[in-house]
Scaffold this active site. Sequence first.
Site, PDB file in Angstrom:
ATOM      1  N   LYS A 164     -15.059   1.109   7.990  1.00  0.00           N
ATOM      2  CA  LYS A 164     -15.747   0.091   7.214  1.00  0.00           C
ATOM      3  C   LYS A 164     -16.991   0.746   6.620  1.00  0.00           C
ATOM      4  O   LYS A 164     -17.674   1.537   7.297  1.00  0.00           O
ATOM      5  CB  LYS A 164     -16.151  -1.069   8.126  1.00  0.00           C
ATOM      6  N   LYS A 263      -0.982  -8.687   4.159  1.00  0.00           N
ATOM      7  CA  LYS A 263      -1.197  -9.397   5.424  1.00  0.00           C
ATOM      8  C   LYS A 263      -0.439 -10.708   5.342  1.00  0.00           C
ATOM      9  O   LYS A 263      -0.700 -11.506   4.422  1.00  0.00           O
ATOM     10  CB  LYS A 263      -2.684  -9.708   5.638  1.00  0.00           C
TER      11      LYS A 263
HETATM   12  O1  OSB Z   1     -10.738  -6.242   5.661  1.00  0.00           O
HETATM   13  O2  OSB Z   1      -8.954  -5.454   6.470  1.00  0.00           O
HETATM   14  C1  OSB Z   1      -9.948  -6.146   6.584  1.00  0.00           C
HETATM   15  C2  OSB Z   1     -10.268  -7.365  10.173  1.00  0.00           C
HETATM   16  C3  OSB Z   1     -10.539  -8.697   9.953  1.00  0.00           C
HETATM   17  C4  OSB Z   1     -10.652  -9.173   8.680  1.00  0.00           C
HETATM   18  C5  OSB Z   1     -10.488  -8.315   7.605  1.00  0.00           C
HETATM   19  C6  OSB Z   1     -10.188  -6.986   7.807  1.00  0.00           C
HETATM   20  C7  OSB Z   1     -10.111  -6.499   9.122  1.00  0.00           C
HETATM   21  C8  OSB Z   1      -9.880  -5.109   9.469  1.00  0.00           C
HETATM   22  C9  OSB Z   1      -9.406  -4.803  10.858  1.00  0.00           C
HETATM   23  O3  OSB Z   1     -10.167  -4.204   8.735  1.00  0.00           O
HETATM   24  C10 OSB Z   1      -7.992  -4.659  11.030  1.00  0.00           C
HETATM   25  C11 OSB Z   1      -7.502  -4.646  12.449  1.00  0.00           C
HETATM   26  O4  OSB Z   1      -7.579  -3.622  13.116  1.00  0.00           O
HETATM   27  O5  OSB Z   1      -6.985  -5.680  12.902  1.00  0.00           O
HETATM   28 MG    MG Z   2      -9.807  -5.103   4.153  1.00  0.00          MG
END
Ligand code: OSB
Ligand code: MG
Length: 370
Positions: A164, A263
């Site tokens: 991130k 997703k």
């Molecule tokens: O932006 O992909 C994203 C988790 C929660 C909400 C948004 C995101 C994420 C992650 C983590 O990047 C992904 C994971 O390991 O579950």
């Molecule tokens: Mg993302």
Amino acid sequence: MLKIKEISIHHVKMKLKSPFQSSIETVNERESLIIEMKDADGVIGWGEVVAFSSPWYTEETIQTAFHMLKDFLIPIVFKTNINHPKDIQPYFQRLKRNHMAKAGLDLALWDLYAKRKEKSLSKVLGGKRQEIEAGVVVSIESIPKMIEKIEAYAIEGYRRFKVKISPKMDHQILREIRKHFPNLPLMADANSAYTLHDIKHIQSFDQYQLMMIEQPLGADDLVDHAKLQNVIQTPICLDESIHSLHDVQSAIQLNSCKIINVKAGRVGGLTVAKDIHDICEKKQIPIWCGGMIETGISRAHNIALASLPNFSIPGDISASSRYWEGDLIEPEVTINNGIIKVPDKPGIGIKVSRKNLEKYCLHEEKFINS
Ligand code: OSB
Ligand code: MG
């Protein structure tokens, strides 16, 4: 026909092993709605609503999803003749958005459907892989801690690393990671932290040879993403911008991205996720399966989805132990040399732990089809 007799919503809350920080939010505890769907023969399908406690990632929350399920979506499931999970789509599509709430039921329908067919969810979706490559996400904290975590995950064998980033901590993070791991399969996720005013700044990330940059700009900025993609070498991957097949078609037509993060929760479930898979395969847009810091139930659905052929990049699918002291499934998802086995037993192919479901449950509500 699937004769749905009972649907239970288990509202759970699980503490993360360590806080998960992105450019906009820090998650310490994960609330989730686990969907248990039982048919007239007592066969059970499981789903999960991956909305968060507050609307920072999409507009939905646990509470709005609960309302949608109870007052609109579950009554629709009860009165519709369902032979195949996709049969519910026209009825759900009459209600705007609320994709994560819809996905909870869609996932449960797919699990139930596959179990009734005595086939794995991977098989009924058209999956071709017996194993998938695992990827992991490292969230924002002190840079030495991030380096330490990457090192540990690399030893565990993860095949792709996502960090991130935020405008306050982007070059520092990426420079330091590249200093320690020059050849790491690395990507960065900005969660919409930048605007087109930052073009020069984002261009300067090209030096880090990232596999992609995920969602640099706002969720509604398909045109701006196209402008940005035109002037950077790093491929753009869209996450928050993609809610439907239509969004995918717009993004492809506009050249807003080169890669798409799929997703199931964000697009309303596995039926639409598979449609997105199919169109991206035709248009030669690589896709990968995103994560939502989910419990093992949604994780198991992700593994089945990622077994489809065009999921050609390792996704955010990590071991249960990445986030949880004890997951809701047994056995937990584990990785072996960076590989996760795709279950071949019927449905999601992993048992739900009633003990842990009860342990983490805040409250439960049961709806009966009379
Ligand atoms: O932006 O992909 C994203 C988790 C929660 C909400 C948004 C995101 C994420 C992650 C983590 O990047 C992904 C994971 O390991 O579950
Ligand atoms: Mg993302």
